[in-house]
Design an enzyme around this catalytic site. Structure first.
Site, short mmCIF file in Angstrom:
data_model
loop_
_atom_site.label_atom_id
_atom_site.label_comp_id
_atom_site.label_asym_id
_atom_site.label_seq_id
_atom_site.Cartn_x
_atom_site.Cartn_y
_atom_site.Cartn_z
N ILE A 38 0.82 -1.22 0.00
CA ILE A 38 0.00 0.00 0.00
C ILE A 38 0.86 1.27 0.00
O ILE A 38 0.40 2.33 -0.46
CB ILE A 38 -0.96 -0.02 1.21
N ASP A 69 1.40 -0.64 9.49
CA ASP A 69 1.74 0.58 10.25
C ASP A 69 3.23 0.87 10.13
O ASP A 69 3.65 1.99 9.80
CB ASP A 69 1.36 0.32 11.72
N1 APR Z 1 0.75 -3.05 2.37
C1 APR Z 1 -0.51 -3.53 2.42
N2 APR Z 1 -0.95 -4.37 3.37
C2 APR Z 1 -0.06 -4.76 4.31
C3 APR Z 1 1.28 -4.31 4.33
C4 APR Z 1 1.67 -3.42 3.30
N3 APR Z 1 2.92 -2.93 3.22
N4 APR Z 1 1.92 -4.88 5.40
C5 APR Z 1 1.01 -5.67 6.01
N5 APR Z 1 -0.17 -5.61 5.35
C6 APR Z 1 -1.43 -6.30 5.64
C7 APR Z 1 -1.35 -7.56 6.48
O1 APR Z 1 -0.94 -8.66 5.67
C8 APR Z 1 -2.80 -7.68 6.91
O2 APR Z 1 -3.55 -8.27 5.88
O3 APR Z 1 -2.24 -5.44 6.42
C9 APR Z 1 -3.24 -6.22 7.05
C10 APR Z 1 -3.37 -5.73 8.49
O4 APR Z 1 -2.37 -6.35 9.27
P1 APR Z 1 -1.52 -5.54 10.39
O5 APR Z 1 -0.63 -4.59 9.72
O6 APR Z 1 -0.94 -6.55 11.32
O7 APR Z 1 -2.64 -4.67 11.14
P2 APR Z 1 -3.73 -5.12 12.23
O8 APR Z 1 -4.09 -6.56 12.14
O9 APR Z 1 -4.81 -4.10 12.09
O10 APR Z 1 -2.96 -4.91 13.61
C11 APR Z 1 -2.63 -3.60 13.98
O11 APR Z 1 -0.32 -4.14 14.23
O12 APR Z 1 1.38 -3.12 13.14
C12 APR Z 1 0.69 -3.13 14.32
O13 APR Z 1 0.83 -0.89 15.13
C13 APR Z 1 -0.04 -1.85 14.57
O14 APR Z 1 -0.59 -2.47 16.81
C14 APR Z 1 -1.11 -2.32 15.50
C15 APR Z 1 -1.47 -3.68 14.95
#
Ligand code: APR
Length: 171
Positions: free
Chosen positions: A13, A36
């Site tokens: 993304i 994030d």
């Molecule tokens: N681009 C698009 N999607 C991504 C990317 C990226 N670069 N990196 C990870 N994802 C996807 C993951 O594969 C998943 O499908 O984003 C989705 C959400 O996963 P997470 O990033 O783990 O987010 P979430 O499950 O909402 O958990 C949030 O994780 O990173 C920490 O600070 C954040 O504490 C918070 C928690």
């Protein structure tokens, strides 16, 4: 602008040039792992500085910042629910994340917005149920906001993409 409505893509993304990309953040808004971490790394230190000044974000709510070094002009940070089995208000909280992101898109007159699969990574939300909520709220936002042209669901792996394809197939 011709509307292409809802689209799926499988990529990082941080490379997407939408008016806004959505960050799946945590309540501190001070960065983390997953998407994030990727967004903060790509945006650079200015993003963290602006987030620091926001003083956090409750689960289900959303905050908007500039995109800094990202190709997207804006980042909308939202905090999804941690999955605890589905009986602690998780579906409603996830729906509120999408609604609050769309409300900010409307307030800022944004035409294109890209979402990751909020809560389906570290927060453990089942992908198909999360995708169903995302698609339902996206369809509602398109119906309610004529200015909104494109909603992009950015899947980072094939399992997520499959879940979204199933979610889109359901009317
Ligand atoms: N681009 C698009 N999607 C991504 C990317 C990226 N670069 N990196 C990870 N994802 C996807 C993951 O594969 C998943 O499908 O984003 C989705 C959400 O996963 P997470 O990033 O783990 O987010 P979430 O499950 O909402 O958990 C949030 O994780 O990173 C920490 O600070 C954040 O504490 C918070 C928690």
């Amino acid at each position: 602008m011709p509307r292409s409505g809802i689209q799926l893509t499988e990529e990082d993304i941080t490379g997407i040039k939408a008016d806004a990309i959505v960050n799946a953040a945590n309540n501190s808004l001070l960065g983390g792992g997953g998407v994030d971490g990727a967004i903060h790394r790509a945006a650079g230190p200015g993003l963290l500085a602006e987030c620091r000044a926001l003083g956090g974000c409750p689960t289900g709510e959303a905050r908007i910042t500039k995109g800094y070094n990202l190709p997207a002009a804006w980042v909308i940070h939202t905090v999804g629910p941690v999955w605890h089995g589905g009986s602690q208000g998780e579906p409603e909280l996830l729906a509120r994340c999408y609604r609050n992101c769309f409300a900010l898109a409307r307030e800022y007159g944004l035409k294109t917005i890209a979402f990751p699969a909020i809560s389906t990574g570290v927060y453990g939300y089942p992908k198909e149920e999360a995708a169903r909520i995302a698609v339902r709220e996206a369809r509602r936002a398109l119906a309610e906001n004529a200015h909104l042209a494109d909603i992009l669901f950015v899947c980072f792996n094939s399992a997520t993409r499959l879940a979204y394809e199933k979610g889109l197939a359901k009317t």
